[in-house]
Design an enzyme around this catalytic site. Sequence first.
Site, PDB file in Angstrom:
ATOM      1  CB  SER A  69      -4.854  -6.122   4.685  1.00  0.00           C
ATOM      2  OG  SER A  69      -3.993  -5.256   4.215  1.00  0.00           O
TER       3      SER A  69
ATOM      4  CE  LYS B 229     -13.702  -7.135   2.778  1.00  0.00           C
ATOM      5  NZ  LYS B 229     -12.376  -6.103   2.773  1.00  0.00           N
TER       6      LYS B 229
ATOM      7  NE  ARG C 100      -2.765  -7.973  -4.338  1.00  0.00           N
ATOM      8  CZ  ARG C 100      -3.855  -8.269  -3.398  1.00  0.00           C
ATOM      9  NH1 ARG C 100      -2.746  -7.488  -2.271  1.00  0.00           N
ATOM     10  NH2 ARG C 100      -4.940  -8.538  -3.832  1.00  0.00           N
TER      11      ARG C 100
ATOM     12  CG  HIS D 198      -1.847  -1.033   1.476  1.00  0.00           C
ATOM     13  ND1 HIS D 198      -2.134  -1.507   2.568  1.00  0.00           N
ATOM     14  CD2 HIS D 198      -3.256  -1.632   0.218  1.00  0.00           C
ATOM     15  CE1 HIS D 198      -2.531  -2.541   2.691  1.00  0.00           C
ATOM     16  NE2 HIS D 198      -4.069  -2.646   0.747  1.00  0.00           N
TER      17      HIS D 198
END
Length: 169
Positions: A134, A47, A96, A23
């Site tokens: 993460s 979440k 990514r 990040h």
Amino acid sequence: MRQEHGITVAVYPGSFDPVTHGHLDIIHRAAKVFDKLIVAVLNNTSKNPLFTLEERMELIRQVTKDLPNVEVDGFRDLMVNYMKQRNVRLIVRGLRAVSDFEYELQMASTNHKLNSDVETFFMTSKPKYSYLSSSIVKEIARFHGPVTDLVPPEVEEALQKKYPIAPIT
């Protein structure tokens, strides 16, 4: 592009639970491209984050304190609503892998459909961060594995507080 008194402003949204070196790579690079970068931390009610919204925002502030053109903010709404509220048209997203691209393209197309003034800029991660997420960091930290190369020291310390090593009995 939004010009705020002659400056170009972009938003880098995410949950950042927690913020990783991947990040930060995108934040540092985007801060060089745009005059102002707003790191918008999502409070996703569907979440169950490890860190509260306030904790995530404070960690990002700590690790970006050397970037004067970076602002940290939180939001709990659709991205396009947040963009309209902040009067910003540019979104920065990190990629990514090819799997990220499919999801991010869908989100960019949806955001553009909801507000045709919103544009998304994709930045590919450096290869050394292409595996980093993460979720991976939390999984390693949960089992007290080494995260030193994955997150800044401030985040590593915060993770150690969330996952203290239980005394052996």
